[in-house]
Design a protein around this motif. Structure first.
Motif, PDB file in Angstrom:
ATOM      1  N   ARG A   2       0.835  -1.197   0.000  1.00 48.05           N
ATOM      2  CA  ARG A   2       0.000   0.000   0.000  1.00 48.05           C
ATOM      3  C   ARG A   2       0.869   1.246   0.000  1.00 48.05           C
ATOM      4  O   ARG A   2       1.926   1.298   0.603  1.00 48.05           O
ATOM      5  N   ASN A   3       0.385   2.281  -0.689  1.00 48.92           N
ATOM      6  CA  ASN A   3       1.181   3.494  -0.848  1.00 48.92           C
ATOM      7  C   ASN A   3       1.023   4.474   0.304  1.00 48.92           C
ATOM      8  O   ASN A   3       1.800   5.410   0.432  1.00 48.92           O
ATOM      9  N   ASN A   4       0.024   4.269   1.161  1.00 51.16           N
ATOM     10  CA  ASN A   4      -0.269   5.273   2.183  1.00 51.16           C
ATOM     11  C   ASN A   4       0.259   4.904   3.561  1.00 51.16           C
ATOM     12  O   ASN A   4      -0.149   5.476   4.564  1.00 51.16           O
ATOM     13  N   ILE A   5       1.182   3.953   3.633  1.00 41.09           N
ATOM     14  CA  ILE A   5       1.730   3.595   4.936  1.00 41.09           C
ATOM     15  C   ILE A   5       2.743   4.644   5.394  1.00 41.09           C
ATOM     16  O   ILE A   5       3.308   5.382   4.581  1.00 41.09           O
ATOM     17  N   LYS A   6       2.948   4.688   6.702  1.00 43.16           N
ATOM     18  CA  LYS A   6       3.927   5.600   7.290  1.00 43.16           C
ATOM     19  C   LYS A   6       4.983   4.778   8.014  1.00 43.16           C
ATOM     20  O   LYS A   6       4.655   3.833   8.728  1.00 43.16           O
ATOM     21  N   ILE A   7       6.248   5.149   7.822  1.00 45.42           N
ATOM     22  CA  ILE A   7       7.363   4.464   8.480  1.00 45.42           C
ATOM     23  C   ILE A   7       8.142   5.510   9.267  1.00 45.42           C
ATOM     24  O   ILE A   7       8.627   6.497   8.696  1.00 45.42           O
ATOM     25  N   TYR A   8       8.258   5.293  10.576  1.00 47.32           N
ATOM     26  CA  TYR A   8       8.982   6.204  11.454  1.00 47.32           C
ATOM     27  C   TYR A   8      10.224   5.508  11.997  1.00 47.32           C
ATOM     28  O   TYR A   8      10.124   4.484  12.668  1.00 47.32           O
ATOM     29  N   ASP A   9      11.387   6.076  11.688  1.00 48.32           N
ATOM     30  CA  ASP A   9      12.656   5.548  12.187  1.00 48.32           C
ATOM     31  C   ASP A   9      12.950   6.236  13.527  1.00 48.32           C
ATOM     32  O   ASP A   9      13.376   7.395  13.553  1.00 48.32           O
ATOM     33  N   LEU A  10      12.737   5.513  14.608  1.00 48.08           N
ATOM     34  CA  LEU A  10      12.903   6.117  15.933  1.00 48.08           C
ATOM     35  C   LEU A  10      14.362   6.470  16.218  1.00 48.08           C
ATOM     36  O   LEU A  10      14.640   7.357  17.021  1.00 48.08           O
ATOM     37  N   ASP A  11      15.295   5.781  15.560  1.00 49.25           N
ATOM     38  CA  ASP A  11      16.716   6.094  15.756  1.00 49.25           C
ATOM     39  C   ASP A  11      17.094   7.430  15.128  1.00 49.25           C
ATOM     40  O   ASP A  11      18.116   8.012  15.472  1.00 49.25           O
ATOM     41  N   MET A  12      16.277   7.900  14.199  1.00 39.91           N
ATOM     42  CA  MET A  12      16.531   9.185  13.547  1.00 39.91           C
ATOM     43  C   MET A  12      15.777  10.319  14.235  1.00 39.91           C
ATOM     44  O   MET A  12      15.706  11.432  13.715  1.00 39.91           O
ATOM     45  N   GLY A  13      15.199  10.010  15.390  1.00 40.24           N
ATOM     46  CA  GLY A  13      14.462  11.030  16.136  1.00 40.24           C
ATOM     47  C   GLY A  13      13.050  11.248  15.645  1.00 40.24           C
ATOM     48  O   GLY A  13      12.384  12.193  16.066  1.00 40.24           O
ATOM     49  N   MET A  14      12.594  10.388  14.732  1.00 39.00           N
ATOM     50  CA  MET A  14      11.239  10.535  14.205  1.00 39.00           C
ATOM     51  C   MET A  14      10.238  10.030  15.235  1.00 39.00           C
ATOM     52  O   MET A  14      10.422   8.967  15.829  1.00 39.00           O
ATOM     53  N   THR A  15       9.202  10.788  15.444  1.00 40.23           N
ATOM     54  CA  THR A  15       8.135  10.380  16.362  1.00 40.23           C
ATOM     55  C   THR A  15       6.795  10.647  15.709  1.00 40.23           C
ATOM     56  O   THR A  15       6.683  11.448  14.773  1.00 40.23           O
ATOM     57  N   ASP A  16       5.787   9.985  16.216  1.00 39.25           N
ATOM     58  CA  ASP A  16       4.432  10.166  15.699  1.00 39.25           C
ATOM     59  C   ASP A  16       3.499  10.165  16.897  1.00 39.25           C
ATOM     60  O   ASP A  16       3.457   9.188  17.654  1.00 39.25           O
ATOM     61  N   PHE A  17       2.765  11.245  17.074  1.00 38.98           N
ATOM     62  CA  PHE A  17       1.963  11.392  18.285  1.00 38.98           C
ATOM     63  C   PHE A  17       0.490  11.064  18.080  1.00 38.98           C
ATOM     64  O   PHE A  17      -0.318  11.289  18.976  1.00 38.98           O
ATOM     65  N   GLU A  18       0.142  10.526  16.907  1.00 42.38           N
ATOM     66  CA  GLU A  18      -1.226  10.063  16.751  1.00 42.38           C
ATOM     67  C   GLU A  18      -1.479   8.917  17.726  1.00 42.38           C
ATOM     68  O   GLU A  18      -0.630   8.038  17.896  1.00 42.38           O
ATOM     69  N   PRO A  19      -2.627   8.905  18.410  1.00 48.12           N
ATOM     70  CA  PRO A  19      -2.897   7.820  19.361  1.00 48.12           C
ATOM     71  C   PRO A  19      -2.981   6.478  18.640  1.00 48.12           C
ATOM     72  O   PRO A  19      -3.663   6.350  17.625  1.00 48.12           O
ATOM     73  N   LYS A  20      -2.277   5.489  19.177  1.00 55.20           N
ATOM     74  CA  LYS A  20      -2.090   4.221  18.474  1.00 55.20           C
ATOM     75  C   LYS A  20      -2.562   3.023  19.271  1.00 55.20           C
ATOM     76  O   LYS A  20      -2.492   2.990  20.500  1.00 55.20           O
ATOM     77  N   ALA A  21      -2.965   2.001  18.513  1.00 58.09           N
ATOM     78  CA  ALA A  21      -2.975   0.625  19.013  1.00 58.09           C
ATOM     79  C   ALA A  21      -1.737  -0.017  18.414  1.00 58.09           C
ATOM     80  O   ALA A  21      -1.610  -0.101  17.188  1.00 58.09           O
ATOM     81  N   ILE A  22      -0.798  -0.436  19.262  1.00 57.97           N
ATOM     82  CA  ILE A  22       0.484  -0.888  18.730  1.00 57.97           C
ATOM     83  C   ILE A  22       0.739  -2.354  19.062  1.00 57.97           C
ATOM     84  O   ILE A  22       0.531  -2.797  20.194  1.00 57.97           O
ATOM     85  N   ALA A  23       1.154  -3.098  18.057  1.00 56.29           N
ATOM     86  CA  ALA A  23       1.481  -4.512  18.214  1.00 56.29           C
ATOM     87  C   ALA A  23       2.973  -4.648  18.455  1.00 56.29           C
ATOM     88  O   ALA A  23       3.780  -3.982  17.799  1.00 56.29           O
ATOM     89  N   LEU A  24       3.326  -5.528  19.392  1.00 52.55           N
ATOM     90  CA  LEU A  24       4.724  -5.729  19.758  1.00 52.55           C
ATOM     91  C   LEU A  24       5.121  -7.183  19.535  1.00 52.55           C
ATOM     92  O   LEU A  24       4.366  -8.100  19.866  1.00 52.55           O
ATOM     93  N   GLY A  25       6.323  -7.388  19.002  1.00 51.84           N
ATOM     94  CA  GLY A  25       6.833  -8.739  18.785  1.00 51.84           C
ATOM     95  C   GLY A  25       7.889  -8.735  17.698  1.00 51.84           C
ATOM     96  O   GLY A  25       8.120  -7.722  17.026  1.00 51.84           O
ATOM     97  N   ASN A  26       8.553  -9.892  17.489  1.00 55.63           N
ATOM     98  CA  ASN A  26       9.536 -10.007  16.411  1.00 55.63           C
ATOM     99  C   ASN A  26       8.869 -10.234  15.058  1.00 55.63           C
ATOM    100  O   ASN A  26       9.353  -9.784  14.032  1.00 55.63           O
ATOM    101  N   PHE A  27       7.790 -10.987  15.049  1.00 56.28           N
ATOM    102  CA  PHE A  27       6.985 -11.234  13.851  1.00 56.28           C
ATOM    103  C   PHE A  27       7.788 -11.859  12.706  1.00 56.28           C
ATOM    104  O   PHE A  27       7.514 -11.584  11.532  1.00 56.28           O
ATOM    105  N   ASP A  28       8.782 -12.696  13.011  1.00 55.97           N
ATOM    106  CA  ASP A  28       9.520 -13.351  11.931  1.00 55.97           C
ATOM    107  C   ASP A  28       8.608 -14.347  11.223  1.00 55.97           C
ATOM    108  O   ASP A  28       8.070 -15.262  11.839  1.00 55.97           O
ATOM    109  N   GLY A  29       8.424 -14.161   9.932  1.00 56.48           N
ATOM    110  CA  GLY A  29       7.549 -15.011   9.157  1.00 56.48           C
ATOM    111  C   GLY A  29       6.133 -14.490   9.045  1.00 56.48           C
ATOM    112  O   GLY A  29       5.405 -14.837   8.126  1.00 56.48           O
ATOM    113  N   VAL A  30       5.706 -13.659  10.001  1.00 51.69           N
ATOM    114  CA  VAL A  30       4.311 -13.190  10.056  1.00 51.69           C
ATOM    115  C   VAL A  30       3.372 -14.379   9.799  1.00 51.69           C
ATOM    116  O   VAL A  30       2.564 -14.381   8.886  1.00 51.69           O
TER     117      VAL A  30
END
Length: 312
Positions: A2-30
Motif C-alpha cells: 500500500r502506498n499510504n503507509i507511514k514508516i517512522y525511524d525512531l533512531d533518527m528522532g522521528m516520532t508520531d503522536f497520533e494515538p495508536k494501538a500498537i502490536a509488539l513482537g519479532n513477527f519473523d515469518g508473520v
C-alpha cells in the motif's frame, strides 16, 4: 504494498503522536499466530479510532541475543505482508545496546508513551521486553494506569494443541516440509534476491537456470528440487528450483538455481522472488549428464501436471 503507509525511524528522532494501538513482537515469518495478533490490533484500532501500528526491529533481536543466523522474513518482507493486512504505521528501531539497556518501565515510558503515544498495547502471551527480558504481560498491566494505555493479550494459535512458532516453521522448511510450513504461514514461503552469473551448465543441458543471490539471511529449504513460482519484473511464472551444491559436477557452494518454465529472457542482475510451492525430490548425484537430463525432463513433466491440477 500500500502506498499510504507511514514508516517512522525512531533512531533518527522521528516520532508520531497520533494515538495508536500498537502490536509488539519479532513477527519473523508473520505466520498465522502473528496474523491473529495483528488482526486483533487492527480491530481494536478501528473500533477506538486509533492508528493500527507495529513496532519492528531493523534486525531480528535473536541475531544479537543468541546469534541466530537465518530467518523467514526481512524487515521489508514484514512491512509488505503487514501492510497488505491493513497495518498503517510502522515504527522501526535498532536492537542496540542503548535499547537493550532500557528497563521494562523505561521502555514503556520512553518508547511506548513518549515516542509513540500508545493507547492500546497488543501482545502475545509470552511477550517479554526490557533489560534481560525482565518485563512481561503482567508488567504492561501494572503500568497501564500510569501511562494511560490498555493491554490486550492474544492467546497462541495452536495446531493439534501445539503453539505455532517461527522456530518450528524454520525447522519444517529445513526438512523440506514446505506444505506444512506454507499452511502455518498462510502463503507460500518466499525468498528474494537478484540473478547472478553461474557456471551456465544448465544452458548446455537445455535447462537454463537463474542463479539467485539472496539479499537477506533467509532460511533455505533442504537440498532438493521444488515446484516454485517466480516473480520477474512484476509477472509470475512457474518454475523448478534446485537447492543444493551440484553433486553431479563436483560440489559447489550451496545455492538456489531456478529453471523458469516457458521463459526466454535475459534477467541477469534482475531482482526476483521465489515462492516455494511443493517439494519434489532430494538432490541427487547422477552418473552422467544424460541421466541428469532424463531426470530433469521427468521433473518438468511432474511440475506441469501439478500446475495444471492445482494452480491453474
Amino acid at each position: 504494498m500500500r502506498n499510504n503507509i507511514k514508516i517512522y525511524d525512531l533512531d533518527m528522532g522521528m516520532t508520531d503522536f497520533e494515538p495508536k494501538a500498537i502490536a509488539l513482537g519479532n513477527f519473523d515469518g508473520v505466520h498465522i499466530g502473528h496474523q491473529k495478533l495483528i488482526g486483533k490490533n487492527i480491530e481494536i484500532a478501528n473500533r477506538l479510532n486509533l492508528v493500527p501500528s507495529v513496532l519492528l526491529f531493523k534486525e531480528n533481536s535473536k541475531k544479537t541475543l543468541i546469534d541466530e543466523k537465518n530467518y523467514l522474513t526481512s524487515l521489508d518482507d514484514k512491512i509488505e505482508i503487514l501492510a497488505k493486512m491493513g497495518m498503517d504505521t510502522f515504527c522501526i528501531l535498532e536492537f542496540n545496546e542503548e535499547f537493550r539497556s532500557l528497563s521494562p518501565k523505561e521502555f514503556i515510558s520512553k518508547i511506548l508513551y513518549q515516542k509513540l503515544n500508545s493507547k492500546y498495547i497488543v501482545v502475545g502471551e509470552d511477550y517479554h521486553f526490557g533489560k534481560n527480558a525482565q518485563g512481561n504481560v503482567d508488567t504492561l498491566k501494572q503500568n497501564q494506569d500510569e501511562f494511560g494505555f490498555e493491554t490486550k493479550i492474544v492467546d497462541f494459535e495452536l495446531d493439534n494443541g501445539k503453539k505455532i512458532s517461527s522456530t518450528d516453521i524454520k525447522q519444517l522448511i529445513k526438512e523440506g516440509n514446505i506444505k506444512l510450513a506454507n499452511k502455518y504461514l498462510a502463503r507460500p514461503y518466499k525468498i528474494i534476491g537478484h540473478v547472478i552469473d553461474g557456471h551456465k551448465r544448465g544452458r548446455t543441458l537445455n535447462f537454463p537456470t537463474a542463479n539467485l543471490k539472496t539479499n537477506f539471511s533467509y532460511t533455505l529449504p533442504k537440498d532438493g528440487v521444488y515446484l516454485t513460482r517466480v516473480n520477474v519484473k512484476g509477472k509470475n511464472y512457474f518454475a523448478l528450483s534446485n537447492v543444493g551444491s551440484n553433486p553431479t559436477f563436483g560440489n559447489d557452494n550451496r545455492k538456489v538455481e531456478t529453471y523458469i518454465l516457458d521463459f526466454d529472457q535475459d534477467i541477469y542482475g534482475e531482482n526476483i522472488s521465489i515462492e516455494f510451492l511443493e517439494f519434489f525430490r532430494d538432490d541427487m548425484k547422477f552418473n552422467s549428464a544424460d541421466e541428469l537430463i532424463d531426470q530433469m525432463e521427468t521433473d518438468k513433466q511432474l511440475a506441469i501436471d501439478a500446475i495444471n491440477d492445482k494452480y491453474l
